[in-house]
Design an enzyme around this catalytic site. Structure first.
Site, PDB file in Angstrom:
ATOM      1  N   GLN A 146       0.810  -1.223   0.000  1.00  0.00           N
ATOM      2  CA  GLN A 146       0.000   0.000   0.000  1.00  0.00           C
ATOM      3  C   GLN A 146       0.837   1.264   0.000  1.00  0.00           C
ATOM      4  O   GLN A 146       0.405   2.303  -0.504  1.00  0.00           O
ATOM      5  CB  GLN A 146      -0.949   0.014   1.197  1.00  0.00           C
ATOM      6  N   HIS A 168      -1.149  -3.175  -9.262  1.00  0.00           N
ATOM      7  CA  HIS A 168      -2.456  -2.523  -9.429  1.00  0.00           C
ATOM      8  C   HIS A 168      -2.781  -1.530  -8.325  1.00  0.00           C
ATOM      9  O   HIS A 168      -3.731  -0.759  -8.446  1.00  0.00           O
ATOM     10  CB  HIS A 168      -3.570  -3.565  -9.577  1.00  0.00           C
ATOM     11  N   THR A 204       6.575 -19.128 -17.629  1.00  0.00           N
ATOM     12  CA  THR A 204       6.875 -18.041 -18.549  1.00  0.00           C
ATOM     13  C   THR A 204       6.363 -16.719 -17.988  1.00  0.00           C
ATOM     14  O   THR A 204       5.216 -16.604 -17.571  1.00  0.00           O
ATOM     15  CB  THR A 204       6.229 -18.310 -19.917  1.00  0.00           C
ATOM     16  N   CYS A 293      -9.633  -7.804  -0.579  1.00  0.00           N
ATOM     17  CA  CYS A 293      -9.417  -9.252  -0.614  1.00  0.00           C
ATOM     18  C   CYS A 293     -10.256  -9.986   0.422  1.00  0.00           C
ATOM     19  O   CYS A 293     -10.400 -11.197   0.354  1.00  0.00           O
ATOM     20  CB  CYS A 293      -7.937  -9.554  -0.383  1.00  0.00           C
TER      21      CYS A 293
END
Length: 350
Positions: A146, A168, A204, A293
């Site tokens: 945060q 994000h 990957t 979350c």
């Protein structure tokens, strides 16, 4: 510019994608090679990824550290914390709390008392309350998720062994994060397969997300340097003064402690946080009742309970988190709409 009728005030859950990140991601979409391939196309993909890693390292003040790209801060937390017997306070994010012992004391302002940094995990800033911790040197893990992009910081200043970050939260794409490690740290991979990410995380790499992360991190640090978050803090204070003026039974969590410049957490005991979120959503405002979350779980905030609040108060809290696009008019409109709902709640409860 025509603004959306809705007002977004949930930046701690996720921030809107920055134009710099979008541009970097679009460019990366045309890079066809696998970064593990040795041919020219693979080398081009590798070069793009390493450029983004260098941009992230510079923004984080982590030059010389190892940066392992993951699917997000939650995966980084599992990689850093699982099976190590680390300790923490009860205010850590659920992604960290799942792997640690919540034995460290927490004071009424949300401060965590760390007695053995080398065996401890500590967040720099709490996602629900915005409370910023004083960091002892030598932490095993510092959760910067945060704080990164909102506060001046540098991994190399902290003396921490590892740190968690996510794209994000600062205007990068969802689904990409990183574990930052002091070079030479011994850490076994949890996802095994190829030797990607210095043998610490097989699979990957998400080149598109990584490119967006590097660009977003660079832009976020520029915002700090240009005083963007100082302006946001003034708008946050205007919001709180407006709420305080009309709701004398509302409790501001962490008030008086150092907080993130954009975060306000407040509780009106008895008025459920989930109810407030739904009512404000219908009124055109996006806010939350805690960490995104763990939202949707009808329970009181574990963070507020750890700070000593009772179950009713902890279950009545909402979080309003602002961003660079937030205007003074936005928060005043929110305060007006929220106070109207709060007055109706008090009338029903009388």
């Amino acid at each position: 510019m025509i603004r959306d009728a809705r007002i977004y005030l949930d930046y701690n859950a996720t921030a809107p994608l920055r134009p710099e990140a979008r541009a970097a991601m679009v460019e990366a979409m045309d890079v066809v090679g696998n970064p593990s391939s040795v041919h020219a196309e693979g080398r081009a993909a590798r070069a793009l990824m390493e450029k983004a890693r260098a941009r992230l390292a510079a923004a984080l003040g982590a030059e010389g550290a190892d940066i392992i790209f993951t699917s997000g801060a939650s995966e980084a937390a599992a990689l850093a914390c699982a099976g190590r017997g680390l300790q923490a306070g009860g205010v850590e994010h659920d992604a960290v709390a799942a792997w640690v012992e919540p034995t460290l004391p927490v004071d009424a302002r949300g401060g965590v008392v760390v007695d053995d940094p080398a065996c401890s995990v500590l967040q720099l800033a709490n996602s629900e309350t915005g409370v910023v911790q004083g960091l002892p040197r030598g932490l095993a893990v510092c959760d910067m998720t945060q704080a990164f992009g909102k506060l001046p910081l540098a991994f190399n200043w902290t003396g921490a062994q590892m740190a968690l970050v996510s794209a994000h939260k600062l205007g990068g794409p969802k689904g990409i994060g990183a574990l930052v490690m002091c070079r030479g740290t011994d850490l076994a991979a949890r996802i095994r397969g190829g030797g990607q990410e210095m043998g610490r995380r097989a699979g990957t790499e998400n080149i598109i997300g990584i490119a967006g992360f590097g660009a977003a991190a660079e832009a976020a640090v520029r915002d700090i340097d240009e005083g963007v978050w100082a302006r946001v803090e003034k708008i946050r204070d205007i919001l709180e003064k407006a709420i305080e003026a009309g709701a004398n039974k509302t409790i501001f969590v962490g008030k008086g402690a150092r907080r993130l410049p954009n975060t306000s957490c407040f509780s009106t005991p008895g008025w459920k946080g989930e109810t407030q979120v739904m009512q404000m959503d219908l009124a055109g405002f996006a806010v939350s009742a805690g960490s995104a979350c763990s939202s949707g779980k009808l329970r009181e905030s574990r963070v507020l309970r750890a700070m000593g609040f009772d179950a009713v108060t902890a279950g009545s809290a909402i979080r309003v988190s602002l961003g660079p696009q937030t205007r003074e008019d936005d928060v005043l409109r929110f305060a007006e709409a929220w106070l109207e709902k709060e007055a109706k709640f008090r009338a029903r409860a009388a």
